[in-house]
Design a protein around this motif. Structure first.
Motif, PDB file in Angstrom:
ATOM      1  N   THR A 159       0.660  -1.282  -0.222  1.00  0.00           N
ATOM      2  CA  THR A 159       0.113  -0.010  -0.087  1.00  0.00           C
ATOM      3  C   THR A 159       1.065   1.176   0.063  1.00  0.00           C
ATOM      4  OG1 THR A 159      -0.140   0.022   2.328  1.00  0.00           O
ATOM      5  CG2 THR A 159      -1.749  -1.161   1.283  1.00  0.00           C
ATOM      6  N   SER A 160       2.102   1.197   0.121  1.00  0.00           N
ATOM      7  CA  SER A 160       2.835   2.490   0.401  1.00  0.00           C
ATOM      8  C   SER A 160       4.380   1.936   0.108  1.00  0.00           C
ATOM      9  CB  SER A 160       2.916   3.035   1.858  1.00  0.00           C
ATOM     10  OG  SER A 160       3.247   2.069   2.879  1.00  0.00           O
ATOM     11  N   LYS A 165       7.158   7.815   4.299  1.00  0.00           N
ATOM     12  CA  LYS A 165       6.056   6.647   3.902  1.00  0.00           C
ATOM     13  C   LYS A 165       4.957   6.996   3.258  1.00  0.00           C
ATOM     14  CE  LYS A 165       3.820   2.497   5.906  1.00  0.00           C
ATOM     15  NZ  LYS A 165       3.745   1.738   7.053  1.00  0.00           N
ATOM     16  N   VAL A 166       4.959   7.091   1.949  1.00  0.00           N
ATOM     17  CA  VAL A 166       3.935   7.437   0.779  1.00  0.00           C
ATOM     18  C   VAL A 166       3.098   6.313   0.425  1.00  0.00           C
ATOM     19  CG1 VAL A 166       3.820   8.761  -1.235  1.00  0.00           C
ATOM     20  CG2 VAL A 166       5.996   8.807   0.026  1.00  0.00           C
ATOM     21  N   LEU A 167       1.817   6.884   0.588  1.00  0.00           N
ATOM     22  CA  LEU A 167       0.542   6.058  -0.081  1.00  0.00           C
ATOM     23  C   LEU A 167       0.748   5.854  -1.404  1.00  0.00           C
ATOM     24  CD1 LEU A 167      -2.756   6.706   2.049  1.00  0.00           C
ATOM     25  CD2 LEU A 167      -1.439   4.595   2.004  1.00  0.00           C
ATOM     26  N   LYS A 168       0.270   4.522  -1.898  1.00  0.00           N
ATOM     27  CA  LYS A 168       0.406   4.491  -3.377  1.00  0.00           C
ATOM     28  C   LYS A 168      -0.918   5.226  -3.865  1.00  0.00           C
ATOM     29  CE  LYS A 168       2.492  -0.090  -3.704  1.00  0.00           C
ATOM     30  NZ  LYS A 168       3.713   0.441  -4.369  1.00  0.00           N
ATOM     31  N   TYR A 197      -7.970   4.001   3.865  1.00  0.00           N
ATOM     32  CA  TYR A 197      -6.291   4.023   4.108  1.00  0.00           C
ATOM     33  C   TYR A 197      -5.872   5.055   4.681  1.00  0.00           C
ATOM     34  CZ  TYR A 197      -5.962  -0.584   1.721  1.00  0.00           C
ATOM     35  OH  TYR A 197      -6.242  -1.796   1.521  1.00  0.00           O
ATOM     36  N   LEU A 252      -3.618   5.582   8.067  1.00  0.00           N
ATOM     37  CA  LEU A 252      -2.200   5.998   8.279  1.00  0.00           C
ATOM     38  C   LEU A 252      -2.171   7.080   9.176  1.00  0.00           C
ATOM     39  CD1 LEU A 252       0.408   5.901   6.363  1.00  0.00           C
ATOM     40  CD2 LEU A 252      -0.382   7.847   5.376  1.00  0.00           C
ATOM     41  N   HIS A 303      -0.372  13.368  -3.128  1.00  0.00           N
ATOM     42  CA  HIS A 303       0.468  12.498  -2.514  1.00  0.00           C
ATOM     43  C   HIS A 303       0.203  12.554  -0.766  1.00  0.00           C
ATOM     44  CE1 HIS A 303       1.231  11.012  -6.408  1.00  0.00           C
ATOM     45  NE2 HIS A 303       2.186  11.705  -6.785  1.00  0.00           N
ATOM     46  N   TYR A 332       1.950  11.467   2.708  1.00  0.00           N
ATOM     47  CA  TYR A 332       3.066  10.880   3.207  1.00  0.00           C
ATOM     48  C   TYR A 332       3.118  10.950   4.786  1.00  0.00           C
ATOM     49  CZ  TYR A 332       5.222  15.273   3.175  1.00  0.00           C
ATOM     50  OH  TYR A 332       5.494  16.583   3.415  1.00  0.00           O
TER      51      TYR A 332
END
Length: 723
Positions: free
Chosen positions: A31-32, A49-52, A61, A65, A92, A94
C-alpha cells in the motif's frame, strides 16, 4: 538499498513540499513506498512513507495512516519516532518518520549466525521498546527481522520500526491496517492464525526472530497451510542454543500463550535475574530517560593560553651577518610558495567560486507517458545548457544548480554521452551520485536494446562507473511467460489467466488474473511482479481477497464441482429485505437461505460458516437441528426449494433454529459453504461451533475412510464491517 524505478511516485532529487529532497527509495510495500529524504532546512535525514496513488483518496487507508501517526505518542529510543501526515500539492499523502541508519536484522540474517551475547543485548533493547508500546496498549503484531534495525550496527541501539499493522488493544479498537490476520507466518505466534493478539504475541515473535538470527536462517514452517498450522502448535527447536539464551527463548516461544512470559517486563526481569515488579518500578523511575533528545552540542575548544612575548635577543650572542641574511630569504620563499598555492586554488581568480555539493547528485528521467525532467547539480554553465537543450527538446523541465564537488574532470561530457544514448527510449532513468551512475530503461526495438547492452557492458563510460539495466518490452508476451509468476505468488489456492490470447499478449492488451488471494498486500505484490514483465500492457488482478483462515480451508475442503445450489442473504431487521451484496455491518441480523434447484431431491446438505476469527459455525446439521436429509428438508414438496439456515432474531423459533447478529469480533470476510453429499459427512454430530483447525482435522480424518460421495461444493462470501 532498493533501486529507483521510473514509475516511482518520487524520483531521486525530487523536492517534496519545498522541504524534503529525495535521496533514495528504501522499500516498496503493498500500500505504500518508503523513501529516504533530507530536510533542505535542517539537513536532518527522515523517512517518508508514501501511500500509493490508488489509496491516496481512500478514506479507509487515510484513516489507517492517521492511526499510524498516533504512534508518535510512544517516546522511547528503541521505537522509531513518528511525526505527522502531509499531502503534496498533487495529492500524494505521506507520513514523516525518523530515519534509522543501520542494518536490519534481516540483513544480519543473510550474513549468517549472530553471537548469543549480541542477541541477548538485542533482546533487552527490543523488550524495552515493546514495554513502552504495550504501555500505550499497542501491539506490533509483525515483529520479524526486517522490522528491527541496529542503529549504526550496534546491537545495543536496536530500533523497532514499521508499526503499520500494529493493533490498539483497547476494547473495541481497530487494527491499524484492517482486522484480518497480520504477521509473517515464520515469526507469528500460533494464536495469530486465529486472529488473536496481545502482548504475548509480540514476545513470541521476538523470541522466534532471535532464534532465527542465532541459526542464521529463517524458520522452516512447512510447504502448505496445513503444515503451517500443525508446526505452529509445536515448540521451536532450541537445541544447541547456549544458556542463558536457550531458557529465555524456550519460555518466550512456548506455543501456549499462558506458559510464556506474560509481559515485556517479565522478559527484562528474566534478563536481569529480578522479579517483574522490580523491573517495572525501575522502568517507571527511568521513564524520562526514554524520551528521544537531541545529541549534546559540541563545546567550543578553548584557545591555548597566551604565551609571554619573547625577550629581545642578546646582541652579544647574535649570529654572524651571513645567517641574518639567510632568514629573510627563506621567509620570502615561503611567502612566494603560499601565494602560488592561493593562486592555484583560485582565490585570486575573477570568477566566483561555486558552493560544494556533497553528495553530488543529479537525477534525470522520463517516466511512462510523462515528459522528461532533470534535477540536481552540474559543474558548469556549459554542461547545464547542454542538458537543458536535450531535455527541453522533448518539452521537459530542468532544475539545475551549479556546484563543485568530488567528480571527474570529464564528468559533464560523460553524462551527456549517457543521456544521448538513452534519449530515444520511451522510458528511462539516470541517477548520478558523484562518479557512480545507475541507468534503467526499456524499449521495444531489439536493435536499440542490443546497442545499449554493448555500450554499457564494460560498466564504465569515460571516468564514470555505470550500473545499467535495460528491458526489452516484447511486442508479444506468451501466456507461458506469466504462469511461473502466478505459481510463485499464489498464497490462497491456484491463480489463472482469464481468457489468455492464443498468440500471446500484444502491446496495449490487458492481462487479467483470477482466483483467490490472502491479502491486499499479496495482490499488490502480484500486480507489481506482473507489471515488471507486462511493459505497455494493463494488469488487472481480479481476484477475491480472503483471509488466511479461509485460505487454509480452501486447501482442506473436499475437491468437488459447483452446482446450481445458491445462497441468498436478507436483512433480518428490515422485514427480511434482500441483501444482494452480502455486506453487513456490526449489529445487523443476517438471514441466510440455501436455494435448492428442482433436480436435487436426494442426499444430504451440510451448511457451515467459516469466519475471519478462525472458527467454523455449523448451521446445518447441528445439535439443535440434526436432520439434514434433502428429502426431509423438502417435506414432500417438489420444484425449487428454499431452506432457511439462519433466521431473523425477532422471528419465532421453535426447533432450535439459529439466529445471530454481527459483532466486532468477526469483522471481515466469512464464507458460507454448502456441501451436497450422498451420506452425512461425519459419523457423529459436530459441535455447533469449533475451530477451523479442528474442522480441518475432522475432514482429513474422513478422507479415504468414509464411502461418502461429495456431489458438489458451493460457496458465497459474507462480508462484515464496522460501518
Amino acid at each position: 538499498m532498493t533501486k529507483s524505478l521510473p514509475s516511482d511516485l518520487f524520483q531521486i532529487g525530487d523536492l517534496v513540499n519545498n522541504t524534503y529532497r529525495i535521496e533514495a527509495i528504501l522499500g516498496r510495500g503493498g500500500t505504500s513506498d518508503v523513501y529516504r529524504a533530507r530536510s533542505e532546512i535542517s539537513g536532518r535525514l527522515v523517512a517518508l512513507k508514501v501511500l500509493k496513488t490508488e489509496f491516496a483518496n481512500n478514506d479507509d487507508y487515510l484513516l489507517l495512516l492517521t492511526r499510524e501517526e498516533a504512534m508518535r505518542e510512544i517516546r522511547h529510543d528503541a521505537v522509531v519516532r513518528y511525526a505527522d501526515n502531509n499531502r503534496t500539492p498533487d495529492g500524494h499523502v505521506y507520513l514523516l518518520i525518523d530515519y534509522v541508519d543501520g542494518p536490519g536484522l534481516d540483513k544480519k540474517l543473510k550474513d549468517g549466525p549472530m553471537a548469543a551475547e549480541d542477541l541477548l543485548v538485542i533482546c533487552r533493547r527490543v523488550a524495552q521498546g515493546l514495554q513502552a508500546a504495550h504501555a500505550h496498549n499497542i501491539c506490533h503484531r509483525d515483529l520479524s527481522p526486517d522490522n528491527v534495525i541496529l542503529r549504526g550496527g550496534d546491537p545495543a541501539q536496536a530500533v523497532i520500526i514499521d508499526f503499520g499493522i500494529a493493533k490498539d488493544t483497547n476494547p473495541g479498537a481497530e487494527t491499524i491496517v484492517g482486522n484480518e490476520f497480520a504477521g509473517k507466518y515464520a515469526y507469528a505466534a500460533p494464536e495469530q492464525m486465529a486472529g488473536k493478539t496481545d502482548e504475548r504475541t509480540d514476545i513470541y515473535s521476538l523470541g522466534a526472530l532471535l532464534l532465527a538470527n542465532f541459526r542464521g536462517k529463517s524458520p522452516d514452517i512447512g510447504n502448505n497451510p496445513m503444515e503451517v498450522v500443525k508446526n505452529k502448535a509445536l515448540a521451536l527447536d532450541t537445541d544447541g542454543v547456549p544458556e542463558p539464551l536457550k531458557t529465555l527463548l524456550d519460555k518466550m516461544t512456548d506455543p501456549v500463550p499462558d506458559n510464556r512470559y506474560q509481559t515485556a517486563a517479565e522478559v527484562l526481569a528474566a534478563l536481569d535475574g529480578t522479579d517483574a515488579d522490580t523491573a517495572k518500578d525501575e522502568a517507571d523511575d527511568l521513564s524520562d530517560a526514554t524520551i528521544i533528545a537531541p545529541l549534546p552540542k559540541k563545546q567550543p575548544v578553548a584557545p591555548p593560553p597566551a604565551q609571554a612575548k619573547p625577550a629581545a635577543p642578546d646582541k652579544s650572542k647574535q649570529e654572524p651577518q651571513k645567517s641574518r641574511i639567510l632568514v629573510p630569504v627563506i621567509a620570502g620563499l615561503a611567502v612566494v610558495a603560499a601565494v602560488i598555492g592561493l593562486f592555484l586554488s583560485g582565490i585570486f581568480s575573477s570568477a566566483p567560486s561555486l558552493p560544494i555539493a556533497d553528495p553530488y547528485r543529479l537525477s534525470m528521467a522520463r517516466a511512462k507517458d510523462a515528459l522528461p525532467r532533470a534535477v540536481g547539480f552540474v559543474p558548469s554553465d556549459v554542461v547545464a545548457d547542454d542538458i537543458r537543450e536535450r531535455i527541453r527538446a522533448a518539452n521537459g523541465t530542468t532544475d539545475l544548480t551549479l556546484a563543485s564537488g568530488a567528480i571527474a574532470e570529464s564528468w559533464g561530457t560523460d553524462i551527456l554521452t549517457i543521456l544521448d544514448a538513452v534519449d530515444d527510449l520511451e522510458v528511462w532513468r539516470i541517477s548520478i551520485s558523484g562518479n557512480d551512475v545507475e541507468i534503467e530503461g526499456e524499449t521495444t526495438d531489439k536493435a536499440s536494446y542490443d546497442q545499449l547492452q554493448t555500450l554499457f557492458e564494460t560498466g564504465t563510460i569515460g571516468a564514470l562507473q555505470t550500473d545499467a539495466a535495460f528491458r526489452l518490452n516484447e511486442i508479444v508476451i506468451p501466456a507461458e511467460r506469466l504462469t511461473p509468476i502466478l505459481k510463485a505468488r499464489a498464497d490462497c489456492g491456484p491463480l489463472s489467466l482469464i481468457n489468455p490470447p492464443a498468440v500471446g499478449y500484444g502491446l496495449g492488451s490487458e492481462i487479467t488474473v483470477g482466483g483467490t488471494m490472502a491479502s491486499q498486500q499479496s495482490r499488490a505484490a502480484l500486480s507489481d511482479a506482473l507489471g515488471a514483465v507486462a511493459g505497455d500492457r494493463q494488469v488487472n488482478v481480479a481476484v477475491d481477497l480472503l483471509n488466511p483462515t479461509l485460505c487454509l480451508m480452501e486447501s482442506i475442503l473436499p475437491k468437488a464441482p459447483t452446482s446450481a445450489i445458491d445462497v441468498a442473504f436478507y436483512q433480518g431487521d428490515n422485514g427480511n429485505a434482500p441483501n444482494l451484496t452480502g455486506d453487513f455491518i456490526v449489529g445487523e441480523n443476517p438471514v441466510i437461505d440455501v436455494q435448492l434447484p428442482a433436480e436435487i431431491t436426494t442426499g444430504y446438505l451440510s451448511v457451515s460458516v467459516l469466519d475471519v476469527s478462525g472458527n467454523v459455525f455449523h448451521l446445518l446439521p447441528n445439535i439443535s437441528r440434526t436432520n439434514n436429509a434433502v428429502e426431509d428438508l423438502r417435506n414432500g414438496e417438489a420444484g425449487p426449494q428454499t431452506i432457511r439456515v439462519a433466521h431473523a432474531v425477532n422471528s419465532p423459533r421453535e426447533n432450535g433454529e439459529i439466529a445471530f447478529r454481527v459483532d466486532d469480533s468477526t469483522v471481515g470476510k466469512s464464507k458460507i459453504i454448502v456441501i451436497h453429499s450422498s451420506a452425512p459427512l461425519f459419523d457423529e454430530m459436530r459441535p455447533t461451533s469449533e475451530s477451523a483447525l479442528s474442522y480441518s482435522e475432522a475432514l482429513l480424518a474422513q478422507e479415504g475412510v468414509s464411502q461418502t460421495e461429495i456431489y458438489s461444493l458451493d460457496s458465497k462470501i459474507l462480508t462484515t464491517a464496522t460501518r
